[in-house]
Design a protein around this motif. Sequence first.
Motif: not given
Length: 275
Positions: A158-159, A228-236, A267-269
């Motif tokens: 998502e943005g 249950r959260l397994t990944a959260l990556v913020e992107h440039d 954005t983030y995944t």
Amino acid sequence: MDDDYRAVNRAMWDERAPAHAASEGYGLRRFVADPDHLSQVVRFDRDRLGDIRGLRGVHLQCHIGTDTLSLARLGARMSGLDFSPAALAHARRLAADCGADIAYAQADLYDAVDVLGGGGFDLVYTGIGALCWLPDIRRWAAVVADLLRPGGRLHLREGHPVLWALPDPRPDGLITLEHPYFERPEGTVWDEDGTYVDTDVRFVNTRSVEWNHGIGEVVTALLAAGLRLTALVEHDSVPWEALPGRMERVGYDEWRLADRPWRLPHTYTLQAVKG
């Protein structure tokens, strides 16, 4: 309020769907010409998606179906859901032209369980620019949880809510927060005659209503719904020129802030598992 925002936003998306389907940005002809072609959004997260062969998946707010088709090409048994009949007409045509077996359903996001049934999906997928059309992120998270089987997962790119909170680029180059970062009950009303792909079309339905949702709000809503959260990556980077004149093109057909991009999450995944 509910019926009003839905009607306003549906009219906007119905009018823009043909322009999006005709645009080079979505590149529908490439999907037909090359059976291995994937959308840039799915391509960006392909490693994070992992092996999805044989999974029963649903793409929520699927628009004209390029990400949906891409996930099907990676081996998932896909369905798609969107509230715009015009967008779904193009999604169905694209799937037919590519020989893909994808079931599409027209419904509001909050009605997805009633239309698709609950507890049967291995994968719920949501792509960029979807959550901002929803007034209540907790209701969205509950829908995701109800769609998933135990052990099924959500994949969301998502943005970033910081990006959504920026105003139009300022002449002095400063990055400032102007619009809400956190979810607000009333939503933000926009009036714009263009769209995010290159097109000469100027549209009649120019108004839309949007909501931002902070990262913490999204995560908290999913946890409250039993995921249950397994990944959260913020992107440039982001897959379009979100700040015209201020960005440079980078890999995967992405764009990022040209001047010190590490200042801005674009954005983030996020991935989460039920149960």
